[in-house]
Scaffold this motif. Sequence first.
Motif, PDB file in Angstrom:
ATOM      1  N   ASP A 121       0.948  -1.592  -0.301  1.00 42.87           N
ATOM      2  CA  ASP A 121       0.137  -0.170  -0.052  1.00 42.87           C
ATOM      3  C   ASP A 121       0.573   1.390  -0.478  1.00 42.87           C
ATOM      4  OD1 ASP A 121      -2.198   2.030  -0.609  1.00 42.87           O
ATOM      5  OD2 ASP A 121      -2.165   1.485   2.841  1.00 42.87           O
ATOM      6  N   THR A 122       0.463   2.192  -0.509  1.00 41.92           N
ATOM      7  CA  THR A 122       1.751   3.532  -0.626  1.00 41.92           C
ATOM      8  C   THR A 122       0.161   4.975  -1.159  1.00 41.92           C
ATOM      9  OG1 THR A 122       1.579   3.593  -3.867  1.00 41.92           O
ATOM     10  CG2 THR A 122       3.666   2.220  -1.546  1.00 41.92           C
ATOM     11  N   VAL A 123       0.673   5.515  -0.321  1.00 39.19           N
ATOM     12  CA  VAL A 123       0.032   6.661  -0.630  1.00 39.19           C
ATOM     13  C   VAL A 123       0.579   8.483   0.267  1.00 39.19           C
ATOM     14  CG1 VAL A 123      -1.534   8.418   1.409  1.00 39.19           C
ATOM     15  CG2 VAL A 123      -2.325   5.806   0.714  1.00 39.19           C
ATOM     16  N   PHE A 124       0.743   9.265  -0.859  1.00 38.05           N
ATOM     17  CA  PHE A 124       0.962  10.376   0.036  1.00 38.05           C
ATOM     18  C   PHE A 124       0.547  11.110  -1.492  1.00 38.05           C
ATOM     19  CE2 PHE A 124       4.394  13.234  -0.243  1.00 38.05           C
ATOM     20  CZ  PHE A 124       5.574  13.719   0.723  1.00 38.05           C
ATOM     21  N   ASP A 125      -0.108  11.537   0.134  1.00 39.22           N
ATOM     22  CA  ASP A 125      -0.854  12.751   0.100  1.00 39.22           C
ATOM     23  C   ASP A 125      -0.667  14.431   0.522  1.00 39.22           C
ATOM     24  OD1 ASP A 125      -3.468  11.330  -1.975  1.00 39.22           O
ATOM     25  OD2 ASP A 125      -3.930  11.684  -0.049  1.00 39.22           O
ATOM     26  N   ILE A 126      -0.838  15.866  -0.244  1.00 39.90           N
ATOM     27  CA  ILE A 126      -0.382  16.504   0.256  1.00 39.90           C
ATOM     28  C   ILE A 126      -1.035  18.161   0.259  1.00 39.90           C
ATOM     29  CG2 ILE A 126       1.302  19.012  -0.261  1.00 39.90           C
ATOM     30  CD1 ILE A 126       2.947  16.427  -1.744  1.00 39.90           C
ATOM     31  N   VAL A 127      -1.882  18.591   1.158  1.00 37.94           N
ATOM     32  CA  VAL A 127      -2.918  19.483   0.964  1.00 37.94           C
ATOM     33  C   VAL A 127      -2.291  20.477   1.609  1.00 37.94           C
ATOM     34  CG1 VAL A 127      -4.584  19.303   2.960  1.00 37.94           C
ATOM     35  CG2 VAL A 127      -3.788  17.575   2.469  1.00 37.94           C
ATOM     36  N   GLY A 128      -2.841  21.688   0.802  1.00 34.60           N
ATOM     37  CA  GLY A 128      -2.444  22.774   1.415  1.00 34.60           C
ATOM     38  C   GLY A 128      -3.462  23.931   1.368  1.00 34.60           C
ATOM     39  N   THR A 129      -3.801  25.133   2.054  1.00 33.37           N
ATOM     40  CA  THR A 129      -4.276  25.734   2.055  1.00 33.37           C
ATOM     41  C   THR A 129      -5.065  26.313   0.439  1.00 33.37           C
ATOM     42  OG1 THR A 129      -2.841  27.773   1.226  1.00 33.37           O
ATOM     43  CG2 THR A 129      -3.120  27.757   3.607  1.00 33.37           C
ATOM     44  N   LYS A 130      -5.271  25.519  -0.732  1.00 30.68           N
ATOM     45  CA  LYS A 130      -5.563  26.255  -1.452  1.00 30.68           C
ATOM     46  C   LYS A 130      -6.218  24.773  -1.980  1.00 30.68           C
ATOM     47  CE  LYS A 130      -4.157  30.823  -2.595  1.00 30.68           C
ATOM     48  NZ  LYS A 130      -3.092  31.891  -3.671  1.00 30.68           N
ATOM     49  N   GLY A 131      -5.403  23.398  -1.605  1.00 30.38           N
ATOM     50  CA  GLY A 131      -5.629  22.121  -2.745  1.00 30.38           C
ATOM     51  C   GLY A 131      -5.124  21.205  -2.455  1.00 30.38           C
ATOM     52  N   ARG A 132      -5.298  20.483  -3.455  1.00 31.59           N
ATOM     53  CA  ARG A 132      -4.506  18.841  -2.553  1.00 31.59           C
ATOM     54  C   ARG A 132      -3.348  18.288  -3.989  1.00 31.59           C
ATOM     55  NH1 ARG A 132      -6.805  14.148  -3.381  1.00 31.59           N
ATOM     56  NH2 ARG A 132      -6.040  12.899  -1.388  1.00 31.59           N
ATOM     57  N   ILE A 133      -2.552  17.743  -3.689  1.00 32.41           N
ATOM     58  CA  ILE A 133      -2.143  17.113  -4.398  1.00 32.41           C
ATOM     59  C   ILE A 133      -1.922  15.211  -3.913  1.00 32.41           C
ATOM     60  CG2 ILE A 133       0.421  16.722  -6.075  1.00 32.41           C
ATOM     61  CD1 ILE A 133       1.399  19.164  -5.738  1.00 32.41           C
ATOM     62  N   HIS A 134      -2.519  14.188  -4.825  1.00 32.69           N
ATOM     63  CA  HIS A 134      -2.860  13.090  -4.364  1.00 32.69           C
ATOM     64  C   HIS A 134      -1.426  12.462  -5.295  1.00 32.69           C
ATOM     65  CE1 HIS A 134      -3.472   9.211  -3.497  1.00 32.69           C
ATOM     66  NE2 HIS A 134      -4.390   9.594  -5.200  1.00 32.69           N
ATOM     67  N   CYS A 135      -0.764  11.709  -5.027  1.00 34.44           N
ATOM     68  CA  CYS A 135       0.499  10.772  -5.786  1.00 34.44           C
ATOM     69  C   CYS A 135      -0.524   9.205  -6.143  1.00 34.44           C
ATOM     70  CB  CYS A 135       1.159  10.726  -5.384  1.00 34.44           C
ATOM     71  SG  CYS A 135       2.323  11.421  -4.756  1.00 34.44           S
ATOM     72  N   VAL A 136      -0.729   9.529  -7.676  1.00 32.25           N
ATOM     73  CA  VAL A 136      -2.199   8.001  -8.221  1.00 32.25           C
ATOM     74  C   VAL A 136      -0.709   7.372  -8.411  1.00 32.25           C
ATOM     75  CG1 VAL A 136      -2.536   7.755  -9.669  1.00 32.25           C
ATOM     76  CG2 VAL A 136      -3.348   9.281  -9.115  1.00 32.25           C
ATOM     77  N   SER A 137       0.497   7.471  -9.109  1.00 30.03           N
ATOM     78  CA  SER A 137       1.229   6.434  -8.358  1.00 30.03           C
ATOM     79  C   SER A 137       2.564   6.054  -7.909  1.00 30.03           C
ATOM     80  CB  SER A 137       2.578   6.846  -9.882  1.00 30.03           C
ATOM     81  OG  SER A 137       1.586   6.396 -11.321  1.00 30.03           O
ATOM     82  N   ASN A 138       2.893   5.349  -7.634  1.00 28.15           N
ATOM     83  CA  ASN A 138       3.873   5.025  -6.441  1.00 28.15           C
ATOM     84  C   ASN A 138       5.040   5.916  -6.169  1.00 28.15           C
ATOM     85  OD1 ASN A 138       6.005   4.757  -4.316  1.00 28.15           O
ATOM     86  ND2 ASN A 138       5.483   2.279  -4.698  1.00 28.15           N
ATOM     87  N   PRO A 139       4.637   7.286  -5.803  1.00 25.00           N
ATOM     88  CA  PRO A 139       6.327   8.226  -5.394  1.00 25.00           C
ATOM     89  C   PRO A 139       6.968   7.427  -5.208  1.00 25.00           C
ATOM     90  CG  PRO A 139       5.083   7.550  -3.361  1.00 25.00           C
ATOM     91  CD  PRO A 139       4.425   7.521  -4.287  1.00 25.00           C
ATOM     92  N   TRP A 140       7.623   6.426  -5.100  1.00 23.27           N
ATOM     93  CA  TRP A 140       8.865   5.743  -4.885  1.00 23.27           C
ATOM     94  C   TRP A 140       9.207   4.925  -5.648  1.00 23.27           C
ATOM     95  CZ3 TRP A 140       4.984   5.629  -0.258  1.00 23.27           C
ATOM     96  CH2 TRP A 140       5.179   7.355   0.289  1.00 23.27           C
TER      97      TRP A 140
END
Length: 335
Positions: A242-261
């Motif tokens: 399982d891999t998750v990498f989500d970055i939440v900001g004040t204006k939005g969000r980046i979600h890694c669909v692919s394995n970032p590693w």
Amino acid sequence: MAQVQKWGFIGTSLISEKMANDLINVENTELAAVVSRSKDNLQNFSKKYSINAENQYQQVEQLLEDPTISVIYIATPNDVHPRDIIKCATAGKNILCEKSLSVDMESTYACLASVKENNVFFMEALMYLHHPYIHNILDTLKSGVIGDIENISATYAAEIIQYTNPTGKGVIYDLGCYPVSLVYIIIMELHQNIGSIEDLFEVTTRSCNQDSHNNFIETDCTYSFKDLFTADISVSETHKSDTVFDIVGTKGRIHCVSNPWMPDIDSTFTIESNGSTRSVTVESEGSAYYYQLKNTRDYVNNGDKEANRPAPSVSDSIDIMMLLTQWEESCKNFE
């Protein structure tokens, strides 16, 4: 015609095979020698990658005596990395060393002092930091499209416990090094004048479990980075992949669909901003291992002694080890 850069591998594990498979595709390089204590592993690996019999060694010292080898890739267990780094540096060899760099700060400082003293190139093999996928995510963050980061949520789980090193201290160093190093590089890329991270963070363990060797096999923690953001990280070497990498900001969000590693030729992330979501697919020439090897070739040929970000510099590796060892200490004090 460019001179061929000859490499020697210390170790014949699965990660060595992945590296060897991609080194074949890096121009003007050659896997010329290998070390393994196991005669069978040595012969099988050498046959697969066409390494001559006279360049098959069972002792590291034999490899280091070969004047034609300019780069050593260290793929031994992480708790003996410092020993092998010191041997290679003392012999004047350039070094690419697998992660985690070590399992404690004392040996980290000792081996990197040897690297500096002997004026050789050194880089920790955080391969994904070389890939265009990560570079695109960093560029997106720098653009400000999601605003200031408030929280990063990361999970890395893999059923690898049957393959782990009982003296390697467990999942923090086996898998935790991936999300921790990515969080760290994000901080350093967005806040380049921040200096050392030593006084910038606190880490709090939320849960942890140990095996019969008293190694942590799964744990969750929160890093609080002063005046910046928090990072919630979960790692396990007993759960299914399982891999998750989500970055939440004040204006939005980046979600890694692919394995970032483990990015590959086509890797995707999404950007949520201004009420809409768009998908970004990053095309590349190959795997993260390929880019890491190509960059190492260039660093060595250029006479560099360390990498440029987002690849890890020597001081970056020290900071990442500091983050990992403090997580381990937090686990030890968890009640």
